[in-house]
Design an enzyme around this catalytic site. Structure first.
Site: not given
Ligand SMILES: NC(=O)c1ccc[n+]([C@@H]2O[C@H](COP(=O)([O-])OP(=O)(O)OC[C@H]3O[C@@H](n4cnc5c(N)ncnc54)[C@H](OP(=O)(O)O)[C@@H]3O)[C@@H](O)[C@H]2O)c1
Length: 279
Positions: A22, A76, A101, A167, A171
């Site tokens: 999942v 959501d 994720n 945030y 985390k």
């Molecule tokens: N990007 C970075 O630089 C970074 C740095 C450090 C840590 N992280 C961590 O890595 C993980 C992934 O980050 P990311 O940058 O890819 O952005 P993210 O928004 O956390 O992840 C994107 C995915 O999550 C879904 N999503 C986002 N908000 C949602 C909600 N409220 N309900 C359901 N699904 C949701 C999005 O799909 P939908 O839009 O289709 O809902 C997409 O599939 C996160 O936990 C983040 O904290 C990221």
């Protein structure tokens, strides 16, 4: 990055983390990366996020390429009851892996400058939903004799960050929670890993920084698919995977080992709370 102590044996991983995984937040970035890696191992997928059509298109592609089954659940994760809805959507599946994720801060504003509801939403997604899903999938995995829980956290878990106060705090919850769980669930053959992720060039990150004046030098950011692959390699070797800030920075193996030793050393103290009373 530090190499995982042993390469992931994909057949063994399929037995332990399949037949179903999942992924909460599966439609892009690292979530899509997890889906691609797991499908290539022959693991069926329950794909969760808010955009049905993106999930279905990914699921169709992976089913055609790897012969897996997939299911989509639109949810959501910031709304109360999201954890229960995920459990209901997977109640008839034999789940060997849960990946949390989604969890980024899509705004990055001052604490006092946003409505408090937004912070409640973040706590629901990164604390309550994570806790509820780990609780219930943890029970199911203990009964079935093994599995894995993989929680995407962030390097910001290591210390508070201005304008990311909520945030970085949520985390930190994910990281600390997984450290404790890792030791508690090890005897039940359940692998727990929290990934303290670095700056990654994800669609979410691009959207959030567009037009803000925050310039991302592409060489500073990690490819999210590399991070997903690395996270799965490390899943059997928790509790934390701490990524170097940029791909060219030194690995953080010493920090990871230190955190792990601290958890192991505190196991005796933690267990003593659980010991039966002697009188
Ligand atoms: N990007 C970075 O630089 C970074 C740095 C450090 C840590 N992280 C961590 O890595 C993980 C992934 O980050 P990311 O940058 O890819 O952005 P993210 O928004 O956390 O992840 C994107 C995915 O999550 C879904 N999503 C986002 N908000 C949602 C909600 N409220 N309900 C359901 N699904 C949701 C999005 O799909 P939908 O839009 O289709 O809902 C997409 O599939 C996160 O936990 C983040 O904290 C990221």
């Amino acid at each position: 990055m530090t190499q995982a102590p042993t390469p992931l044996d994909k057949a063994a991983a399929r037995r332990k983390y399949g037949p179903w995984a999942v992924i909460a937040g599966a439609s892009d970035g690292t979530g899509e990366g997890f889906a691609r890696e797991l499908a290539a191992m022959g693991i069926n997928l329950l794909l969760i996020s808010r955009r049905r059509e993106v999930l279905e298109s990914l699921g169709d592609e992976l089913a055609a390429a790897h012969g897996i089954e997939y299911r989509v659940h639109v949810q959501d994760l910031m709304v109360e009851g999201a954890g229960q809805a995920i459990l209901d959507a997977s109640s008839d599946l034999d789940v060997g892996l849960y990946v949390s994720n989604a969890g980024a801060d899509a705004v990055g504003k001052g604490f006092l400058d946003e409505p408090i509801e937004r912070w409640h939403g973040m706590i629901t997604m990164n604390v309550t939903t994570v806790m509820e899903t780990c609780y219930h999938f943890g029970h199911r995995m203990r009964e079935r004799g093994g599995g894995g829980l993989l929680i995407m956290s962030s390097g910001s878990a290591l210390g508070g960050i201005p304008f990311l106060s909520m945030y970085s705090s949520t985390k930190a919850f994910e990281g600390n929670f997984c450290e404790g769980l890792w030791a508690e669930l090890r005897p039940f053959n359940i692998d727990v890993l929290s990934v303290l992720a670095p700056l990654m060039d994800t669609p979410c990150y691009r959207r959030n920084t567009e037009g803000t004046g925050f310039l991302m030098d592409p060489s500073m950011a990690w490819d999210p698919f590399d991070v997903s692959r690395g996270a799965l390699e490390w899943l059997p070797h928790g509790p934390l995977l701490i990524y170097p800030n940029t791909p060219s920075d030194a690995d953080r193996g010493a920090e990871m080992a230190e955190r792990r030793e601290r958890v192991e050393a505190s196991m005796a103290l933690g267990s003593s709370f659980n010991a039966p009373a002697t009188s």
